[in-house]
Design an enzyme around this catalytic site. Structure first.
Site, PDB file in Angstrom:
ATOM      1  N   CYS A  40       0.846  -1.203   0.000  1.00  0.00           N
ATOM      2  CA  CYS A  40       0.000   0.000   0.000  1.00  0.00           C
ATOM      3  C   CYS A  40       0.881   1.254   0.000  1.00  0.00           C
ATOM      4  N   HIS A  41       0.270   2.410  -0.243  1.00  0.00           N
ATOM      5  CA  HIS A  41       1.037   3.647  -0.394  1.00  0.00           C
ATOM      6  C   HIS A  41       1.845   4.087   0.813  1.00  0.00           C
ATOM      7  N   THR A  42       1.336   3.853   2.015  1.00  0.00           N
ATOM      8  CA  THR A  42       2.125   4.305   3.175  1.00  0.00           C
ATOM      9  C   THR A  42       3.411   3.511   3.314  1.00  0.00           C
ATOM     10  N   HIS A  62       1.254  -3.494   6.194  1.00  0.00           N
ATOM     11  CA  HIS A  62       0.147  -3.339   7.157  1.00  0.00           C
ATOM     12  C   HIS A  62      -1.161  -3.885   6.598  1.00  0.00           C
ATOM     13  N   GLU A  63      -1.090  -4.639   5.475  1.00  0.00           N
ATOM     14  CA  GLU A  63      -2.317  -5.113   4.813  1.00  0.00           C
ATOM     15  C   GLU A  63      -2.234  -6.629   4.652  1.00  0.00           C
ATOM     16  N   CYS A  92      -9.676  -1.770  21.298  1.00  0.00           N
ATOM     17  CA  CYS A  92      -9.549  -2.352  22.646  1.00  0.00           C
ATOM     18  C   CYS A  92     -10.894  -2.451  23.354  1.00  0.00           C
ATOM     19  N   CYS A  95     -10.785   1.922  25.964  1.00  0.00           N
ATOM     20  CA  CYS A  95     -10.215   3.276  26.097  1.00  0.00           C
ATOM     21  C   CYS A  95     -11.336   4.304  25.896  1.00  0.00           C
ATOM     22  N   CYS A  98     -12.661   4.313  22.250  1.00  0.00           N
ATOM     23  CA  CYS A  98     -13.538   3.183  21.915  1.00  0.00           C
ATOM     24  C   CYS A  98     -14.893   3.335  22.614  1.00  0.00           C
ATOM     25  N   CYS A 106      -8.793   4.079  18.357  1.00  0.00           N
ATOM     26  CA  CYS A 106      -8.444   3.513  19.664  1.00  0.00           C
ATOM     27  C   CYS A 106      -7.093   4.064  20.117  1.00  0.00           C
ATOM     28  N   ARG A 110      -1.420   3.413  21.116  1.00  0.00           N
ATOM     29  CA  ARG A 110      -1.068   4.402  20.101  1.00  0.00           C
ATOM     30  C   ARG A 110       0.389   4.862  20.196  1.00  0.00           C
ATOM     31  N   CYS A 169      -6.593  -3.024   4.698  1.00  0.00           N
ATOM     32  CA  CYS A 169      -6.475  -1.557   4.527  1.00  0.00           C
ATOM     33  C   CYS A 169      -7.411  -1.041   3.434  1.00  0.00           C
ATOM     34  N   ARG A 369      -3.707  -3.165  -7.088  1.00  0.00           N
ATOM     35  CA  ARG A 369      -3.076  -3.721  -5.893  1.00  0.00           C
ATOM     36  C   ARG A 369      -2.156  -4.873  -6.265  1.00  0.00           C
TER      37      ARG A 369
HETATM   38  P1  NAD Z   1      -3.440   5.032  -6.222  1.00  0.00           P
HETATM   39  O1  NAD Z   1      -2.113   5.550  -6.629  1.00  0.00           O
HETATM   40  O2  NAD Z   1      -3.813   3.619  -6.539  1.00  0.00           O
HETATM   41  O3  NAD Z   1      -4.586   5.963  -6.834  1.00  0.00           O
HETATM   42  C1  NAD Z   1      -4.503   7.345  -6.939  1.00  0.00           C
HETATM   43  C2  NAD Z   1      -5.273   7.772  -8.209  1.00  0.00           C
HETATM   44  O4  NAD Z   1      -5.378   9.195  -8.193  1.00  0.00           O
HETATM   45  C3  NAD Z   1      -4.571   7.380  -9.512  1.00  0.00           C
HETATM   46  O5  NAD Z   1      -5.496   6.705 -10.349  1.00  0.00           O
HETATM   47  C4  NAD Z   1      -4.151   8.722 -10.109  1.00  0.00           C
HETATM   48  O6  NAD Z   1      -4.188   8.720 -11.529  1.00  0.00           O
HETATM   49  C5  NAD Z   1      -5.202   9.665  -9.520  1.00  0.00           C
HETATM   50  N1  NAD Z   1      -4.789  11.068  -9.452  1.00  0.00           N
HETATM   51  C6  NAD Z   1      -3.576  11.580  -9.153  1.00  0.00           C
HETATM   52  N2  NAD Z   1      -3.594  12.922  -9.183  1.00  0.00           N
HETATM   53  C7  NAD Z   1      -4.854  13.284  -9.513  1.00  0.00           C
HETATM   54  C8  NAD Z   1      -5.492  14.544  -9.748  1.00  0.00           C
HETATM   55  N3  NAD Z   1      -4.832  15.689  -9.615  1.00  0.00           N
HETATM   56  N4  NAD Z   1      -6.804  14.534 -10.041  1.00  0.00           N
HETATM   57  C9  NAD Z   1      -7.487  13.369 -10.186  1.00  0.00           C
HETATM   58  N5  NAD Z   1      -6.914  12.151 -10.015  1.00  0.00           N
HETATM   59  C10 NAD Z   1      -5.620  12.113  -9.686  1.00  0.00           C
HETATM   60  O7  NAD Z   1      -3.540   5.267  -4.649  1.00  0.00           O
HETATM   61  P2  NAD Z   1      -4.525   4.551  -3.606  1.00  0.00           P
HETATM   62  O8  NAD Z   1      -3.958   3.247  -3.159  1.00  0.00           O
HETATM   63  O9  NAD Z   1      -5.893   4.563  -4.159  1.00  0.00           O
HETATM   64  O10 NAD Z   1      -4.413   5.554  -2.351  1.00  0.00           O
HETATM   65  C11 NAD Z   1      -4.964   6.853  -2.437  1.00  0.00           C
HETATM   66  C12 NAD Z   1      -4.649   7.650  -1.173  1.00  0.00           C
HETATM   67  O11 NAD Z   1      -5.347   7.117  -0.061  1.00  0.00           O
HETATM   68  C13 NAD Z   1      -3.166   7.660  -0.755  1.00  0.00           C
HETATM   69  O12 NAD Z   1      -2.830   8.981  -0.383  1.00  0.00           O
HETATM   70  C14 NAD Z   1      -3.143   6.739   0.429  1.00  0.00           C
HETATM   71  O13 NAD Z   1      -2.067   7.005   1.290  1.00  0.00           O
HETATM   72  C15 NAD Z   1      -4.472   7.055   1.046  1.00  0.00           C
HETATM   73  N6  NAD Z   1      -4.993   6.095   2.053  1.00  0.00           N
HETATM   74  C16 NAD Z   1      -5.604   6.612   3.151  1.00  0.00           C
HETATM   75  C17 NAD Z   1      -6.136   5.777   4.138  1.00  0.00           C
HETATM   76  C18 NAD Z   1      -6.859   6.341   5.332  1.00  0.00           C
HETATM   77  O14 NAD Z   1      -7.159   5.589   6.258  1.00  0.00           O
HETATM   78  N7  NAD Z   1      -7.185   7.624   5.355  1.00  0.00           N
HETATM   79  C19 NAD Z   1      -6.025   4.388   3.986  1.00  0.00           C
HETATM   80  C20 NAD Z   1      -5.419   3.877   2.825  1.00  0.00           C
HETATM   81  C21 NAD Z   1      -4.910   4.744   1.865  1.00  0.00           C
HETATM   82  C1  022 Z   2      -2.969   3.364   5.429  1.00  0.00           C
HETATM   83  N1  022 Z   2      -2.891   4.689   5.567  1.00  0.00           N
HETATM   84  C2  022 Z   2      -2.552   5.226   4.385  1.00  0.00           C
HETATM   85  C3  022 Z   2      -2.417   4.212   3.516  1.00  0.00           C
HETATM   86  N2  022 Z   2      -2.680   3.064   4.173  1.00  0.00           N
HETATM   87  C4  022 Z   2      -3.131   5.385   6.756  1.00  0.00           C
HETATM   88  C5  022 Z   2      -2.160   6.215   7.261  1.00  0.00           C
HETATM   89  C6  022 Z   2      -2.415   6.935   8.430  1.00  0.00           C
HETATM   90  C7  022 Z   2      -3.634   6.819   9.075  1.00  0.00           C
HETATM   91  C8  022 Z   2      -4.595   5.965   8.567  1.00  0.00           C
HETATM   92  C9  022 Z   2      -4.344   5.244   7.397  1.00  0.00           C
HETATM   93  C10 022 Z   2      -3.901   7.577  10.233  1.00  0.00           C
HETATM   94  C11 022 Z   2      -4.891   8.536  10.354  1.00  0.00           C
HETATM   95  C12 022 Z   2      -4.816   9.055  11.632  1.00  0.00           C
HETATM   96  C13 022 Z   2      -3.793   8.413  12.278  1.00  0.00           C
HETATM   97  N3  022 Z   2      -3.203   7.529  11.426  1.00  0.00           N
HETATM   98  C14 022 Z   2      -3.393   8.678  13.671  1.00  0.00           C
HETATM   99  C15 022 Z   2      -4.144   7.769  14.583  1.00  0.00           C
HETATM  100  C16 022 Z   2      -3.966   8.178  16.019  1.00  0.00           C
HETATM  101  O1  022 Z   2      -3.080   8.977  16.324  1.00  0.00           O
HETATM  102  O2  022 Z   2      -4.759   7.697  16.839  1.00  0.00           O
HETATM  103  C17 022 Z   2      -2.131   6.705  11.736  1.00  0.00           C
HETATM  104  C18 022 Z   2      -2.325   5.357  12.084  1.00  0.00           C
HETATM  105  C19 022 Z   2      -1.232   4.524  12.402  1.00  0.00           C
HETATM  106  C20 022 Z   2       0.057   5.042  12.400  1.00  0.00           C
HETATM  107  C21 022 Z   2       0.254   6.369  12.053  1.00  0.00           C
HETATM  108  C22 022 Z   2      -0.829   7.193  11.726  1.00  0.00           C
HETATM  109  C23 022 Z   2       1.211   4.155  12.768  1.00  0.00           C
HETATM  110  O3  022 Z   2       1.034   3.062  13.237  1.00  0.00           O
HETATM  111  N4  022 Z   2       2.437   4.573  12.566  1.00  0.00           N
HETATM  112  C24 022 Z   2      -3.701   4.764  12.091  1.00  0.00           C
HETATM  113 ZN    ZN Z   3      -2.716   1.119   3.531  1.00  0.00          ZN
END
Ligand code: NAD
Ligand code: 022
Ligand code: ZN
Length: 374
Positions: A40-42, A62-63, A92, A95, A98, A106, A110, A169, A369
């Site tokens: 995954c991206h992170t 993480h996935e 948990c 906390c 939760c 949670c 953390r 994830c 993926r």
């Molecule tokens: P990905 O690279 O598979 O998809 C991103 C898409 O965005 C691509 O298709 C790309 O062409 C498009 N894109 C890029 N720039 C753009 C623009 N300016 N306008 C429109 N489209 C554009 O990535 P992903 O696996 O889908 O992840 C996306 C994001 O979600 C990442 O930043 C990732 O870290 C995040 N994420 C967040 C969480 C969370 O819990 N908040 C969890 C997982 C992933």
């Molecule tokens: C997963 N992420 C992006 C791609 N795949 C992702 C990254 C960060 C978070 C969630 C998903 C996130 C959002 C908010 C937080 N995190 C903070 C949570 C908190 O402080 O309670 C986050 C998480 C884990 C970690 C860092 C940031 C870590 O384990 N290092 C959930």
């Molecule tokens: Zn992820």
């Protein structure tokens, strides 16, 4: 014991496959044999060195999905042989967070999770005398790993590891953002920015919720067909319109007052300019824009406050607002009974030895993926 792992030895270097030492589970912990893990991206963000909180050497990932092979003292909710998905957001159930029922974040473990160690402050991984850090509490790029009991979800043992690892994830984040965070209702209009591994799962979540109009936005035209496979009804390439916000407002004009804008919008890019576009094309008075993408370190979002004063809400979600031990087993069941799809999104399956190819495919935008099977 010894285990095979892909180790992130330093920022910017490829992962190195090696044998590392793994200590058994301490009290309240479980030893898991990881059977499959997504990339995954992170993982990439941390490996690249761009993550200011990244620590090395570490075992990323993480996935995952796997089997419990040993449990520490006091563990009651899982046993040897159970099939589980590791949770980077634990649950948990004790906390304040939760108990609040208002968040899935949670706080039980953390602080130590962020420091790359187990809740007792130590690491289970080492090479010789040198300790190796855990990552997001999961370290699924190791064939065996140790997790706290509160950070594993017990799932249907009939479910295939190489598919359900994605529920750890991407799938849960995308579907959960729609169902848990936005709580999208039947008949809604929505716009999804970024049709990658997260955006496609937002689309399948919107379809489940009964959204009428699902607009996808991506710079890559190939993503139109991908989106349509999961329920996309309209597509916009921002490079091919003057103004993407205006284009979406036009497409969604409805009602006697002819005010446009989507009821719900989702950023799945991590780009702060896109986050602003997503907010501003949401509907005046009630539009909700959900930030899912994780922006680079130090990035900031901006908009005119008038956008909020006129009733739009800017929100964010982590792990789709899912409570892992409760919600993840349900999503596995949805996959098993055909309510959601996963298989077509897993475009590449690799051996651990080839894990760096998975990172290359992600860079090149060639994969939705990639999954490593042990
Ligand atoms: P990905 O690279 O598979 O998809 C991103 C898409 O965005 C691509 O298709 C790309 O062409 C498009 N894109 C890029 N720039 C753009 C623009 N300016 N306008 C429109 N489209 C554009 O990535 P992903 O696996 O889908 O992840 C996306 C994001 O979600 C990442 O930043 C990732 O870290 C995040 N994420 C967040 C969480 C969370 O819990 N908040 C969890 C997982 C992933
Ligand atoms: C997963 N992420 C992006 C791609 N795949 C992702 C990254 C960060 C978070 C969630 C998903 C996130 C959002 C908010 C937080 N995190 C903070 C949570 C908190 O402080 O309670 C986050 C998480 C884990 C970690 C860092 C940031 C870590 O384990 N290092 C959930
Ligand atoms: Zn992820």
């Amino acid at each position: 014991m010894k285990t095979r792992a892909a180790v992130a030895v330093a920022a910017g270097k490829p992962l190195e496959i090696m044998e590392v030492n793994l200590d058994g589970p301490h009290d309240g912990e479980v030893l898991i044999e990881i059977k499959a893990t997504g990339i995954c991206h992170t993982d990439e963000f941390t490996l690249s060195g761009a993550d200011p909180e990244g620590i090395f050497p570490a075992i990323l990932g993480h996935e995952g999905a796997g089997v419990v092979v040993d449990v520490g003292k006091g563990v009651t909710t899982v046993k040897k042989g159970d099939h589980v998905i590791p949770l980077y957001t634990p649950e948990c159930r004790q906390c304040p967070s939760c108990l609040s029922r208002k968040t899935n974040l949670c706080t039980a473990i953390r602080a130590t999770q962020g420091q790359g160690v187990m809740p007792d402050g130590t690491s289970r991984f080492s090479i010789g005398k040198d300790k190796i850090f855990h990552y997001m509490g999961c370290s699924t790029f190791s064939n065996f790993t140790v997790l706290p009991e509160i950070a594993v979800a017990k799932v249907d043992p009939a479910a295939p590891f190489d598919k359900i690892c994605y529920i750890g994830c991407g799938v849960t984040t995308g579907i959960g953002a729609v169902l848990n965070t936005a709580k999208v209702e039947e008949g809604a209009t929505a716009a999804v920015f970024g049709l990658g591994g997260i955006g496609l799962n937002v689309i399948q979540g919107l379809k489940l919720a009964g959204a009428d109009m699902i607009i996808g936005v991506d710079l890559n035209d190939d993503k139109k067909a991908w989106g349509e496979r999961f329920g996309l009804t309209h597509f916009v390439n921002p490079k091919k319109v003057d103004n993407v916000v205006q284009a979406i407002v036009e497409m969604t004009r409805r009602g006697a007052d002819q005010i446009g804008g989507a009821d719900y919008t989702f950023d799945c890019t991590g780009n702060v300019t896109v986050m602003r576009q997503a907010l501003e094309c949401s509907h005046r008075g009630w539009g909700q824009s959900i930030v899912i993408g994780v922006a680079g370190a130090g990035q900031e979002i901006s908009t005119r406050p008038f956008q909020l004063v006129t009733g739009r809400s800017w929100r964010g979600t982590a792990f789709g607002g899912a409570r892992g031990r409760t919600d993840v087993p349900k999503i596995v069941d949805w996959y098993m009974n055909g309510k959601i799809e996963i298989d077509p999104m897993i475009t590449h399956t690799l051996r651990l030895e080839d894990i760096n190819k998975g990172f290359d495919l992600m860079h090149a935008g060639e994969s939705i993926r990639s999954v490593v099977v042990y």
